[in-house]
Design an enzyme around this catalytic site. Structure first.
Site, PDB file in Angstrom:
ATOM      1  N   ASN A  53       0.851  -1.202   0.000  1.00 47.18           N
ATOM      2  CA  ASN A  53       0.000   0.000   0.000  1.00 47.18           C
ATOM      3  C   ASN A  53       0.878   1.240   0.000  1.00 47.18           C
ATOM      4  O   ASN A  53       2.103   1.140   0.020  1.00 47.18           O
ATOM      5  CB  ASN A  53      -0.961  -0.037   1.196  1.00 47.18           C
ATOM      6  CG  ASN A  53      -0.223  -0.048   2.502  1.00 47.18           C
ATOM      7  OD1 ASN A  53       0.484   0.889   2.835  1.00 47.18           O
ATOM      8  ND2 ASN A  53      -0.359  -1.144   3.250  1.00 47.18           N
ATOM      9  N   ASP A  73      -4.274  -6.114   5.067  1.00 49.98           N
ATOM     10  CA  ASP A  73      -5.305  -6.924   5.712  1.00 49.98           C
ATOM     11  C   ASP A  73      -5.233  -8.392   5.281  1.00 49.98           C
ATOM     12  O   ASP A  73      -5.623  -9.276   6.018  1.00 49.98           O
ATOM     13  CB  ASP A  73      -6.689  -6.366   5.372  1.00 49.98           C
ATOM     14  CG  ASP A  73      -6.921  -5.032   6.074  1.00 49.98           C
ATOM     15  OD1 ASP A  73      -6.528  -4.929   7.245  1.00 49.98           O
ATOM     16  OD2 ASP A  73      -7.466  -4.099   5.443  1.00 49.98           O
ATOM     17  N   LYS A 131       8.608 -17.724  -9.656  1.00 59.57           N
ATOM     18  CA  LYS A 131       7.886 -16.653 -10.321  1.00 59.57           C
ATOM     19  C   LYS A 131       6.720 -17.230 -11.132  1.00 59.57           C
ATOM     20  O   LYS A 131       6.908 -18.207 -11.881  1.00 59.57           O
ATOM     21  CB  LYS A 131       8.850 -15.904 -11.249  1.00 59.57           C
ATOM     22  CG  LYS A 131       8.247 -14.661 -11.830  1.00 59.57           C
ATOM     23  CD  LYS A 131       9.238 -13.925 -12.698  1.00 59.57           C
ATOM     24  CE  LYS A 131       8.508 -12.855 -13.479  1.00 59.57           C
ATOM     25  NZ  LYS A 131       9.287 -12.382 -14.610  1.00 59.57           N
ATOM     26  N   PRO A 179      -2.931 -11.434  10.670  1.00 60.13           N
ATOM     27  CA  PRO A 179      -3.234 -11.167  12.078  1.00 60.13           C
ATOM     28  C   PRO A 179      -3.482  -9.669  12.266  1.00 60.13           C
ATOM     29  O   PRO A 179      -2.834  -8.849  11.617  1.00 60.13           O
ATOM     30  CB  PRO A 179      -1.962 -11.601  12.810  1.00 60.13           C
ATOM     31  CG  PRO A 179      -0.894 -11.672  11.777  1.00 60.13           C
ATOM     32  CD  PRO A 179      -1.576 -11.962  10.469  1.00 60.13           C
ATOM     33  N   ASP A 180      -4.441  -9.332  13.131  1.00 58.89           N
ATOM     34  CA  ASP A 180      -4.683  -7.925  13.441  1.00 58.89           C
ATOM     35  C   ASP A 180      -3.816  -7.572  14.652  1.00 58.89           C
ATOM     36  O   ASP A 180      -4.152  -7.893  15.796  1.00 58.89           O
ATOM     37  CB  ASP A 180      -6.166  -7.683  13.734  1.00 58.89           C
ATOM     38  CG  ASP A 180      -6.476  -6.198  13.821  1.00 58.89           C
ATOM     39  OD1 ASP A 180      -5.644  -5.451  14.366  1.00 58.89           O
ATOM     40  OD2 ASP A 180      -7.540  -5.782  13.326  1.00 58.89           O
ATOM     41  N   ILE A 181      -2.692  -6.940  14.384  1.00 55.45           N
ATOM     42  CA  ILE A 181      -1.683  -6.703  15.430  1.00 55.45           C
ATOM     43  C   ILE A 181      -2.251  -5.829  16.542  1.00 55.45           C
ATOM     44  O   ILE A 181      -2.139  -6.135  17.727  1.00 55.45           O
ATOM     45  CB  ILE A 181      -0.419  -6.060  14.808  1.00 55.45           C
ATOM     46  CG1 ILE A 181       0.105  -6.962  13.692  1.00 55.45           C
ATOM     47  CG2 ILE A 181       0.646  -5.815  15.880  1.00 55.45           C
ATOM     48  CD1 ILE A 181       1.093  -6.302  12.756  1.00 55.45           C
ATOM     49  N   PHE A 227      -4.479   3.764  14.674  1.00 56.12           N
ATOM     50  CA  PHE A 227      -4.767   4.787  13.677  1.00 56.12           C
ATOM     51  C   PHE A 227      -5.909   4.298  12.794  1.00 56.12           C
ATOM     52  O   PHE A 227      -6.093   3.094  12.628  1.00 56.12           O
ATOM     53  CB  PHE A 227      -3.537   5.054  12.808  1.00 56.12           C
ATOM     54  CG  PHE A 227      -2.644   6.127  13.369  1.00 56.12           C
ATOM     55  CD1 PHE A 227      -1.891   5.882  14.511  1.00 56.12           C
ATOM     56  CD2 PHE A 227      -2.580   7.380  12.784  1.00 56.12           C
ATOM     57  CE1 PHE A 227      -1.084   6.866  15.054  1.00 56.12           C
ATOM     58  CE2 PHE A 227      -1.776   8.376  13.311  1.00 56.12           C
ATOM     59  CZ  PHE A 227      -1.021   8.120  14.445  1.00 56.12           C
ATOM     60  N   LYS A 250     -14.195   1.395  14.840  1.00 51.33           N
ATOM     61  CA  LYS A 250     -12.891   0.717  14.820  1.00 51.33           C
ATOM     62  C   LYS A 250     -12.309   0.652  16.224  1.00 51.33           C
ATOM     63  O   LYS A 250     -11.738  -0.352  16.628  1.00 51.33           O
ATOM     64  CB  LYS A 250     -11.954   1.477  13.876  1.00 51.33           C
ATOM     65  CG  LYS A 250     -10.802   0.668  13.390  1.00 51.33           C
ATOM     66  CD  LYS A 250     -10.121   1.315  12.197  1.00 51.33           C
ATOM     67  CE  LYS A 250     -10.814   1.003  10.881  1.00 51.33           C
ATOM     68  NZ  LYS A 250     -10.112   1.522   9.718  1.00 51.33           N
TER      69      LYS A 250
HETATM   70  N1  CTP Z   1      -3.845  -2.787  12.183  1.00 46.09           N
HETATM   71  C1  CTP Z   1      -3.031  -3.789  12.673  1.00 46.09           C
HETATM   72  N2  CTP Z   1      -3.001  -5.000  12.067  1.00 46.09           N
HETATM   73  C2  CTP Z   1      -3.778  -5.235  10.985  1.00 46.09           C
HETATM   74  C3  CTP Z   1      -4.613  -4.220  10.471  1.00 46.09           C
HETATM   75  C4  CTP Z   1      -4.611  -3.004  11.088  1.00 46.09           C
HETATM   76  O1  CTP Z   1      -2.312  -3.552  13.670  1.00 46.09           O
HETATM   77  N3  CTP Z   1      -3.727  -6.429  10.417  1.00 46.09           N
HETATM   78  C5  CTP Z   1      -3.888  -1.502  12.874  1.00 46.09           C
HETATM   79  C6  CTP Z   1      -3.294  -0.350  12.109  1.00 46.09           C
HETATM   80  O2  CTP Z   1      -1.925  -0.190  12.415  1.00 46.09           O
HETATM   81  C7  CTP Z   1      -4.125   0.815  12.628  1.00 46.09           C
HETATM   82  C8  CTP Z   1      -5.475   0.201  12.891  1.00 46.09           C
HETATM   83  O3  CTP Z   1      -5.238  -1.185  13.049  1.00 46.09           O
HETATM   84  O4  CTP Z   1      -3.637   1.297  13.850  1.00 46.09           O
HETATM   85  C9  CTP Z   1      -6.515   0.420  11.864  1.00 46.09           C
HETATM   86  O5  CTP Z   1      -6.057   0.020  10.631  1.00 46.09           O
HETATM   87  P1  CTP Z   1      -7.030   0.019   9.366  1.00 46.09           P
HETATM   88  O6  CTP Z   1      -6.307  -0.608   8.230  1.00 46.09           O
HETATM   89  O7  CTP Z   1      -7.600   1.383   9.185  1.00 46.09           O
HETATM   90  O8  CTP Z   1      -8.166  -0.909   9.926  1.00 46.09           O
HETATM   91  P2  CTP Z   1      -8.700  -2.257   9.463  1.00 46.09           P
HETATM   92  O9  CTP Z   1      -8.887  -3.114  10.650  1.00 46.09           O
HETATM   93  O10 CTP Z   1      -7.843  -2.785   8.379  1.00 46.09           O
HETATM   94  O11 CTP Z   1     -10.128  -1.835   8.950  1.00 46.09           O
HETATM   95  P3  CTP Z   1     -10.622  -1.466   7.480  1.00 46.09           P
HETATM   96  O12 CTP Z   1      -9.559  -1.920   6.535  1.00 46.09           O
HETATM   97  O13 CTP Z   1     -11.892  -2.226   7.370  1.00 46.09           O
HETATM   98  O14 CTP Z   1     -10.815   0.012   7.496  1.00 46.09           O
END
Ligand code: CTP
Length: 410
Positions: free
Chosen positions: A216, A284, A294, A311-313, A331, A345
């Protein structure tokens, strides 16, 4: 540039506003930075904070009356105003500003402002209609012309239940403005001494095959600025960053990672900490099994990428049963419905605060040098003015240091 004054003396005028309680924290910051603080409390100010708390924090007598004989023998109003290196008005009410603009001298605070030969810095606090009223606008123009410096006000919910510009700036922002006015370092030095902070930053790269990846547009600038500001405030800082073209800020331990899973492992390894700030734009999804070789255009149709969730850290750290950091901040980069998404969120992730920013194309945030941040907590929302990413980072660190200090206060 003039040399900074070693132990500056501040004359703090506390006006009548709910925000007067924040002046107590301001005094604490000033005293911690070894400044001498003399407090003048207006009659209206005394309705919100007591002379006793101001005296205890400032370690000096609090002045309230123009015609108090003791004050006049001890120190006349002329001397009181002249002795200061800077006069600070916080909260600066519409009434105090109007008096100062008119040159009225009918109480101690206004007399001191008129008798002063020093610069004055005001932190306005009032209802947004009062702040935007043409009379206040006129007074501000006059005062600016006279050399008065202003910090804030912020935009956000007010004690009166309304919303808009008029909330007094946070103590750290006023403290930073005082330092700037005194030509001192602008950082809230030592605010985070003894604290450990973990910051995630930048994008993650999720491999598709050995040469391709999902990524990204995050530049990592905001996360790096936060790590730098935290370090400057005295903290031990571990910065975990995805691939970015930035150098490690001085004194910060930088852990470079590529994927979300590596970032999650590095975050886990960096715990425990006092403050966790997730500023990374973590991908995500990742490709379930990235191709070892490749992927070739073999003419057999388009390749299919099977994505699985990363994983959602932030959520994992915020929802830890044991060893959850006392303060967890996330954030929310949004392109629409900023507040609504940020509020949801915060609840979904389980963090204490969400720092929301508009990353829609016309906001120019991604890769840019400025940010308009909205802080969303259980108490409500505060919108900060558009700031450079370094300034926003310093302000955020000051704000978070204050939350930590409040939580630790007996
Ligand atoms: N974050 C994280 N790990 C992930 C996704 C997000 O730690 N796998 C954290 C980001 O560092 C940020 C917050 O979660 O502090 C929100 O990230 P964002 O990408 O806006 O949220 P998402 O959970 O991905 O929600 P969406 O994409 O549906 O907006």
């Amino acid at each position: 540039m003039a040399t900074p004054i070693e132990k500056p003396s501040i004359l703090l005028i506390v006006g009548g506003g709910v925000a007067a309680y924040k002046s107590l924290e301001l005094i604490r910051l000033l005293r911690k930075a070894e400044m001498e603080v003399r407090v003048v409390l207006t009659g209206a100010g005394a309705q919100f904070v007591t002379p006793l708390s101001l005296a205890s924090l400032s370690g000096a007598k609090v002045y309230e009356d123009l015609f108090s004989l003791t004050d006049e023998t001890e120190m006349g109003h002329i001397q009181l105003s002249r002795q200061a290196d800077l006069v600070v008005i916080a909260p600066a009410t519409a009434d105090l500003l109007a008096k100062a603009a008119q040159g009225l001298a009918n109480d101690l605070a206004s007399t001191l402002l008129l008798a002063s030969d020093k610069a004055a810095l005001a932190a306005p606090a009032m209802n947004w209609r009062m702040w935007t009223h043409p009379a206040t606008r006129r007074n501000l123009a006059v005062l600016r012309e006279d050399g008065m410096i202003f910090v804030g006000p912020d935009d956000g919910p007010m004690a009166c239940g309304e919303q808009g510009p008029g909330r007094m700036a946070e103590p750290e922002a006023i403290f930073a403005a005082i330092n700037a006015a005194l030509n001192r370092a602008q950082n809230p030095v030592d605010l985070l001494t003894g604290k450990k902070i973990v910051v995630t930053a930048g994008p993650t790269h999720e491999p598709i095959d050995p040469v391709r990846y999902i990524a990204n547009r995050s530049s990592g600038k905001q996360g790096f600025a936060i790590a730098r500001a935290a370090r400057e405030a005295g903290a031990e800082v571990i910065l975990i960053s995805g691939p970015v073209a930035l150098e490690a800020p001085e004194g910060v331990s930088l852990v470079r990672v590529e994927t979300a899973r590596q970032m999650a492992a590095a975050a886990e390894a960096a715990l425990p900490c006092d403050l966790f700030i997730a500023a990374a734009a973590v991908a995500d999804w990742r490709v379930e099994s990235d191709a070892g070789q490749k992927i070739k255009k073999t003419g057999g149709g388009l390749p299919t990428l099977h994505l699985v969730e990363n994983p959602d850290i932030l959520a994992e750290v915020a929802q830890r049963a044991a060893g959850r950091p006392p303060l967890v901040v996330g954030f929310a980069a949004e392109t629409e419905h900023l507040l609504d998404h940020a509020r949801k969120k915060r609840l979904r992730k389980g963090c204490d605060l969400i720092v929301a920013n508009d990353v829609s194309e016309n906001a120019g945030v991604m890769g840019g040098d400025e940010n308009t941040l909205v802080l969303v907590s259980a108490e409500g929302e505060t919108t900060w003015p558009r700031l450079g990413k370094d300034e926003a980072a310093r302000r955020l660190i000051g704000h978070l240091a204050q939350i930590l200090a409040w939580r630790e206060a007996p």
